[in-house]
Scaffold this active site. Structure first.
Site, mmCIF file in Angstrom:
data_model
loop_
_atom_site.group_PDB
_atom_site.id
_atom_site.type_symbol
_atom_site.label_atom_id
_atom_site.label_comp_id
_atom_site.label_asym_id
_atom_site.label_seq_id
_atom_site.Cartn_x
_atom_site.Cartn_y
_atom_site.Cartn_z
ATOM 1 N N HIS A 132 2.965 29.055 63.929
ATOM 2 C CA HIS A 132 3.912 29.488 62.892
ATOM 3 C C HIS A 132 4.346 30.951 63.013
ATOM 4 C CE1 HIS A 132 3.655 25.623 61.142
ATOM 5 N NE2 HIS A 132 2.624 25.794 60.350
ATOM 6 N N HIS A 206 8.342 25.020 55.122
ATOM 7 C CA HIS A 206 6.995 24.449 55.050
ATOM 8 C C HIS A 206 6.600 24.156 53.603
ATOM 9 C CE1 HIS A 206 2.890 23.619 56.105
ATOM 10 N NE2 HIS A 206 3.066 23.978 57.361
ATOM 11 N N GLU A 344 8.143 18.825 58.048
ATOM 12 C CA GLU A 344 8.710 20.049 58.617
ATOM 13 C C GLU A 344 9.627 19.700 59.782
ATOM 14 O OE1 GLU A 344 4.998 22.246 59.662
ATOM 15 O OE2 GLU A 344 4.115 20.783 58.314
HETATM 16 C C1 GLA Z 1 1.417 22.817 59.995
HETATM 17 C C2 GLA Z 1 0.429 22.463 61.014
HETATM 18 C C3 GLA Z 1 -0.893 22.252 60.377
HETATM 19 C C4 GLA Z 1 -1.317 23.460 59.590
HETATM 20 C C5 GLA Z 1 -0.243 23.808 58.595
HETATM 21 C C6 GLA Z 1 -0.511 25.088 57.884
HETATM 22 O O1 GLA Z 1 1.757 21.751 59.221
HETATM 23 O O2 GLA Z 1 0.805 21.367 61.796
HETATM 24 O O3 GLA Z 1 -1.862 21.961 61.364
HETATM 25 O O4 GLA Z 1 -1.545 24.528 60.452
HETATM 26 O O5 GLA Z 1 0.981 23.927 59.236
HETATM 27 O O6 GLA Z 1 -1.777 25.164 57.344
#
Ligand code: GLA
Length: 379
Positions: A132, A206, A344
């Site tokens: 991220h 997200h 997402e």
């Molecule tokens: C995304 C990732 C997850 C986790 C979340 C944040 O969805 O795929 O594994 O890291 O973000 O916690």
């Protein structure tokens, strides 16, 4: 004039919505302070409201969807997103609640990629991988409010300029996020970006959805549909192996509606073990680049339904598996595994290291877009 006439005149001045006569031109955008961070930085928020009881609050920290209020089948309004009541908590306990994520949403293996023969190294902030956008991704940056408008559609555009080299990525990246709410109960979110040098990016939102709202039941009883015949299996660190696997006959087959909880503990499938449940990129059916249906989430108790359409090639379906009860969110409520659904939309995880995945590359002179449309109803 009598009091009654005065009142009637005031209502007429407010237009048809105040009289409940229709919904044209009813969506409004209001801008207000949203507290400040520990270092004194002031945060603002814009709330988009339509005439059917939907309102979306977007704050300048992380261009974050801080709350999303939607009526249930009885007309009761509730916030259907996880998050915090104040801005600083988003920095103190970062879990990307509602955030705009970048430069690269999801994972890049070992924090390394090459572009035009040059190697780049990113911070590894998720075991061996980069997640991220790195240590201080777009979710932790202050975005500027570029424009706000009311009308048939209320909208806000936020902008952020990421310096060349920020978090290890090449090129100065100019990014905008536009949230628009209309009278058709549709919240549209569009990310755009341009770059000064060839680079890679994956911008997404997200949000953690829990359609039960204030009831805050977990999401195991939610019905999910994913318009995806294939998904990208991962290794133990959640990096795609490169395979595109058919969902048929697996716990990943959501082509018809399934309860989230029905197969989430089915450890006969190694992918469920690796994900601790669902934490996988699904390949959205149809042509990437065109807006097409990707997912439907239904809460049979509240009756709320959310349909998501996307332009992106993939959508990460994540069931809050890392929420461990140590986070206390809005209304001091503990967030635990399975309390929310994240969807997402974006390119696939680790695309910069998979030349046969849809490209994450952006060149100078091109404009990147990622459009996400959320439509709400109740039944
Ligand atoms: C995304 C990732 C997850 C986790 C979340 C944040 O969805 O795929 O594994 O890291 O973000 O916690």
């Amino acid at each position: 004039m009598t009091k009654m006439t005065n009142c009637l005149m005031a209502l007429l001045a407010l237009g048809p919505m105040a009289l409940g006569m229709g919904s044209a031109q009813a969506a409004t955008a209001t801008r207000a302070p949203f507290g400040q961070l520990a270092d004194g930085t002031k945060v603002e928020a814009v709330t988009l409201t339509n005439g059917h009881g939907i309102s979306a609050r977007i704050m300048t920290l992380g261009a974050t969807l801080q709350s999303l209020v939607v009526p249930d089948k009885a007309g009761n309004k509730a916030d259907i997103t996880l998050g915090y009541d104040n801005a600083q908590d988003y920095l103190s306990h970062p879990d990307y609640f509602g955030a705009s994520v970048g430069r690269y949403a999801n994972r890049i293996a070992k924090g390394k990629f090459t572009l035009d023969g040059k190697s780049y190294t990113l911070a590894t902030n998720d075991g061996p991988n980069s997640l991220h956008g790195g240590l201080k991704g777009f979710d932790k940056r202050m975005w500027a409010i570029e424009s706000v408008s009311s009308g048939p559609e209320a909208s806000v555009t936020l902008a952020y300029t990421s310096a060349d080299g920020e978090e290890g990525f090449p090129g100065e990246l100019k990014v905008t996020a536009t949230y628009s709410l209309n009278e058709d109960n549709t919240l549209r979110l569009q990310y755009k970006a341009t770059t000064s040098k060839p680079t890679v990016l994956n911008l997404t939102n997200h949000s953690y959805f829990n359609l039960s709202g204030n009831d805050a039941r977990d999401v195991m009883g939610n019905m999910v549909t994913l318009h995806a015949a294939r998904f990208t299996p991962v290794d133990a660190t959640l990096i795609p192996t490169g395979e595109r696997r058919a969902v048929a006959g697996t716990p990943f087959d959501f082509r018809t509606p399934h309860r989230v909880g029905d197969r989430i503990r089915d450890g006969r499938d190694q992918q469920i073990r690796y994900g601790r449940g669902y934490d996988h990129n699904f390949i959205v059916d149809g042509a990437a680049g065109t807006l097409r249906p990707a997912a439907v989430v239904e809460d049979p108790v509240s009756g709320r339904v959310m349909q998501i359409s996307v332009t992106a090639p993939g959508i990460q379906f994540y069931t809050g598996n890392f929420l461990d009860g140590t986070f206390f969110g809005k209304n001091s409520r503990a967030y635990r595994q399975g309390d929310a659904i994240c969807l997402e939309p974006g390119v696939f995880p680790d695309s910069p290291n998979h030349p046969d995945f849809p490209t994450a590359r952006l060149n100078p002179g091109q404009t990147y877009t990622n459009t996400i449309v959320y439509k709400f109803s109740a039944k």
